[in-house]
Every structure is written in structure tokens, then in C-alpha cells.
Design a protein around this motif. Sequence first.
Motif, mmCIF file in Angstrom:
data_model
loop_
_atom_site.group_PDB
_atom_site.id
_atom_site.type_symbol
_atom_site.label_atom_id
_atom_site.label_comp_id
_atom_site.label_asym_id
_atom_site.label_seq_id
_atom_site.Cartn_x
_atom_site.Cartn_y
_atom_site.Cartn_z
ATOM 1 N N LEU A 184 71.820 27.625 -37.662
ATOM 2 C CA LEU A 184 72.493 26.691 -36.762
ATOM 3 C C LEU A 184 73.758 26.130 -37.410
ATOM 4 O O LEU A 184 74.762 25.896 -36.736
ATOM 5 C CB LEU A 184 71.540 25.566 -36.368
ATOM 6 C CG LEU A 184 70.448 25.949 -35.368
ATOM 7 C CD1 LEU A 184 69.421 24.827 -35.239
ATOM 8 C CD2 LEU A 184 71.046 26.277 -34.009
ATOM 9 N N ILE A 185 73.709 25.902 -38.713
ATOM 10 C CA ILE A 185 74.900 25.425 -39.423
ATOM 11 C C ILE A 185 75.994 26.487 -39.394
ATOM 12 O O ILE A 185 77.173 26.186 -39.186
ATOM 13 C CB ILE A 185 74.539 25.046 -40.876
ATOM 14 C CG1 ILE A 185 73.660 23.786 -40.891
ATOM 15 C CG2 ILE A 185 75.812 24.804 -41.697
ATOM 16 C CD1 ILE A 185 73.103 23.441 -42.250
ATOM 17 N N ILE A 186 75.610 27.757 -39.576
ATOM 18 C CA ILE A 186 76.584 28.854 -39.520
ATOM 19 C C ILE A 186 77.219 28.937 -38.129
ATOM 20 O O ILE A 186 78.440 29.097 -37.994
ATOM 21 C CB ILE A 186 75.915 30.195 -39.886
ATOM 22 C CG1 ILE A 186 75.497 30.183 -41.370
ATOM 23 C CG2 ILE A 186 76.843 31.367 -39.599
ATOM 24 C CD1 ILE A 186 74.686 31.394 -41.782
ATOM 25 N N LEU A 187 76.409 28.802 -37.090
ATOM 26 C CA LEU A 187 76.933 28.833 -35.722
ATOM 27 C C LEU A 187 77.853 27.648 -35.466
ATOM 28 O O LEU A 187 78.851 27.762 -34.760
ATOM 29 C CB LEU A 187 75.780 28.830 -34.719
ATOM 30 C CG LEU A 187 74.978 30.126 -34.596
ATOM 31 C CD1 LEU A 187 73.800 29.930 -33.641
ATOM 32 C CD2 LEU A 187 75.860 31.269 -34.119
ATOM 33 N N THR A 188 77.525 26.496 -36.059
ATOM 34 C CA THR A 188 78.362 25.313 -35.896
ATOM 35 C C THR A 188 79.726 25.533 -36.529
ATOM 36 O O THR A 188 80.758 25.158 -35.963
ATOM 37 C CB THR A 188 77.690 24.086 -36.541
ATOM 38 O OG1 THR A 188 76.419 23.855 -35.912
ATOM 39 C CG2 THR A 188 78.552 22.849 -36.380
ATOM 40 N N VAL A 189 79.756 26.141 -37.709
ATOM 41 C CA VAL A 189 81.027 26.451 -38.371
ATOM 42 C C VAL A 189 81.857 27.382 -37.501
ATOM 43 O O VAL A 189 83.083 27.227 -37.386
ATOM 44 C CB VAL A 189 80.771 27.088 -39.755
ATOM 45 C CG1 VAL A 189 82.077 27.575 -40.370
ATOM 46 C CG2 VAL A 189 80.096 26.085 -40.685
ATOM 47 N N LYS A 190 81.197 28.329 -36.857
ATOM 48 C CA LYS A 190 81.896 29.249 -35.963
ATOM 49 C C LYS A 190 82.545 28.484 -34.813
ATOM 50 O O LYS A 190 83.691 28.746 -34.433
ATOM 51 C CB LYS A 190 80.921 30.287 -35.408
ATOM 52 C CG LYS A 190 81.586 31.310 -34.490
ATOM 53 C CD LYS A 190 80.569 32.315 -33.972
ATOM 54 C CE LYS A 190 81.248 33.307 -33.028
ATOM 55 N NZ LYS A 190 80.286 34.289 -32.466
ATOM 56 N N VAL A 191 81.817 27.492 -34.272
ATOM 57 C CA VAL A 191 82.354 26.671 -33.193
ATOM 58 C C VAL A 191 83.596 25.920 -33.678
ATOM 59 O O VAL A 191 84.605 25.825 -32.976
ATOM 60 C CB VAL A 191 81.298 25.672 -32.680
ATOM 61 C CG1 VAL A 191 81.924 24.676 -31.708
ATOM 62 C CG2 VAL A 191 80.156 26.408 -31.998
ATOM 63 N N LEU A 192 83.524 25.384 -34.897
ATOM 64 C CA LEU A 192 84.655 24.627 -35.445
ATOM 65 C C LEU A 192 85.901 25.491 -35.557
ATOM 66 O O LEU A 192 87.010 25.062 -35.240
ATOM 67 C CB LEU A 192 84.283 24.054 -36.816
ATOM 68 C CG LEU A 192 83.216 22.970 -36.848
ATOM 69 C CD1 LEU A 192 82.905 22.576 -38.286
ATOM 70 C CD2 LEU A 192 83.660 21.752 -36.061
ATOM 71 N N PHE A 193 85.734 26.732 -36.006
ATOM 72 C CA PHE A 193 86.888 27.607 -36.195
ATOM 73 C C PHE A 193 87.401 28.168 -34.876
ATOM 74 O O PHE A 193 88.571 28.521 -34.769
ATOM 75 C CB PHE A 193 86.540 28.751 -37.147
ATOM 76 C CG PHE A 193 86.599 28.341 -38.588
ATOM 77 C CD1 PHE A 193 87.816 28.207 -39.235
ATOM 78 C CD2 PHE A 193 85.441 28.073 -39.299
ATOM 79 C CE1 PHE A 193 87.880 27.821 -40.565
ATOM 80 C CE2 PHE A 193 85.496 27.682 -40.627
ATOM 81 C CZ PHE A 193 86.719 27.552 -41.265
ATOM 82 N N GLU A 194 86.521 28.252 -33.864
ATOM 83 C CA GLU A 194 86.987 28.718 -32.565
ATOM 84 C C GLU A 194 87.872 27.682 -31.901
ATOM 85 O O GLU A 194 88.823 28.020 -31.215
ATOM 86 C CB GLU A 194 85.794 29.046 -31.655
ATOM 87 C CG GLU A 194 85.120 30.355 -32.004
ATOM 88 C CD GLU A 194 83.936 30.642 -31.104
ATOM 89 O OE1 GLU A 194 83.568 29.752 -30.308
ATOM 90 O OE2 GLU A 194 83.372 31.740 -31.194
ATOM 91 N N GLY A 195 87.539 26.389 -32.104
ATOM 92 C CA GLY A 195 88.337 25.313 -31.538
ATOM 93 C C GLY A 195 88.489 25.444 -30.039
ATOM 94 O O GLY A 195 89.572 25.308 -29.482
#
Length: 256
Positions: A221-232
Motif C-alpha cells: 500500500l505504501i508503494i501504491l501511495t508513492v505511485k499516486v504521489l508521482f502521478e500527481g
Amino acid sequence: MYFPAKKAGILQPQIQHTSCKHSTLHRTAGHPKPIQSGSFCPSLVSAVLKRLADILCSTAGLILCAPLLFLCSIIVRLDSPGPAFYSQERVTRNEKVFRIYKFRTMIHHAEAITGGVLASADDPRITRVGKVLRNTHLDELPQLLNVLKGDMSLVGPRPERPMFVEKYKAEVNQYEQRFLVRAGLTGMAQVYGHYYTEISEKTAYDLWYIKHFSLWQDIKLIILTVKVLFEGKPLQRALENPVHSPPEFPGPPIAK
């Protein structure tokens, strides 16, 4: 009703409908069956390991993100009058009230004008920089301090305000079960839903996460959250099409 399934190493819930106080979150053999409270409690070993991971990761995060935290605080101050940081009462494990820290994304003293209301998609109180911070979730970086203090965990149900907690407890079935664990900086509902997802659906995600808690799932879930942050992803697009919508998977209901 929601079902678990595995894909890419992470359990993914499927929410088939939302639920209110007079309905259930899932059914067994065609008949409603409430989730038992005891089934939501993680083991002592898991709880200790999770807290240790919170301390180590939040400490590392605060150190690594220090330049970004400093930059964001300067930009917030330059964009609109008022402090860079904002604190507010929220509720965590055992319904303990604590003060959460965030970057200010609204005009100063916004609630003095409108009172305590949920933000809307085109809320005029949100500043220009605030929109960017919200879309990228960078406004939540100061919550790493809450994680370090023990008020929150890296992963868990979204911390809610006391006034809304009482409202949701009266409206949403088993909402109080969310407080068996610490509130989280990110979580199942935050990743697979979005800000304006129905509260009953968010609760279903949260209860599913607690029921199937594992440290490996926290990492995913943390990895997916980082992905969300970079997608912006811009807010309006996120409203129409959530970043991580779980696909439909057939499977047995979680209740035994």
C-alpha cells in the motif's frame, strides 16, 4: 458486499455496494452477517512490528523529506497570508483525540467563515498552492511527525474529525471498528478510493484492511501511495476516475 482477491501480491477488496447503519458490509450464504469485533484485532507481535516500522520509516522520512518540507512551507507562506502549517483535532485508536499536522491548503481562518464543513471539489477556500498540495498529497507530509509520536501509523484508516466521527457512527454500520487500530497516513481506502468516495464505502475498505492486516500488505500500500504521489493526478480527473480502482474479482465473502 466486498470480496478479497489476490493480484500482484496484494489483497484487493471489491466493494459491490455501500452500506449504512441498517445494512451490513457483507453477506454469508445469502444472509447478512456482521463482522465480529474480535476478528479485527491483530496479534501482539504484528502490532509491535508495525509500530517499530512506523518509528523507523517516519524518522527516515522526516530526514529525507526535510528539504521538501522546508520548500513547501516557504511556498505556502508566499502564496497566501497565514502560517505554513495547520493543526486540527482528529480521532485515532480507541477513539483518542489528537492534533494532526498538515500544510495549510485553505485561506487562513477558513472555518471562521464557513464553519466545520467538508471540502468540496471546487471549494473557494482552497488556495492556488493548496490545490497542488492536495492533488499530490504533499499537504500530508507533516503527518510523519504524528506517526513518529504514535498518534498515527503509516498505514491505517484515515483520521477523521470528532464531529464527523459521531455522525458516521450513527449512520454507518460498524464504523466504530475502525478505531481498533491507529489512524493512517495512507491506507486501503485512500489508495483504492478518493477524497469524495462515500463514507460507507471507505469504511468497508478500512474494515477489510484491518481484517486482512499484514506487514507485507502495508508495504504494498505504501508503494501504491508513492505511485499516486508521482502521478500527481488532478482532482477533477480523480473524481471521475480514481487512481487505483480495484478490478472485479469473484471470490468468497470474508466472513466465516
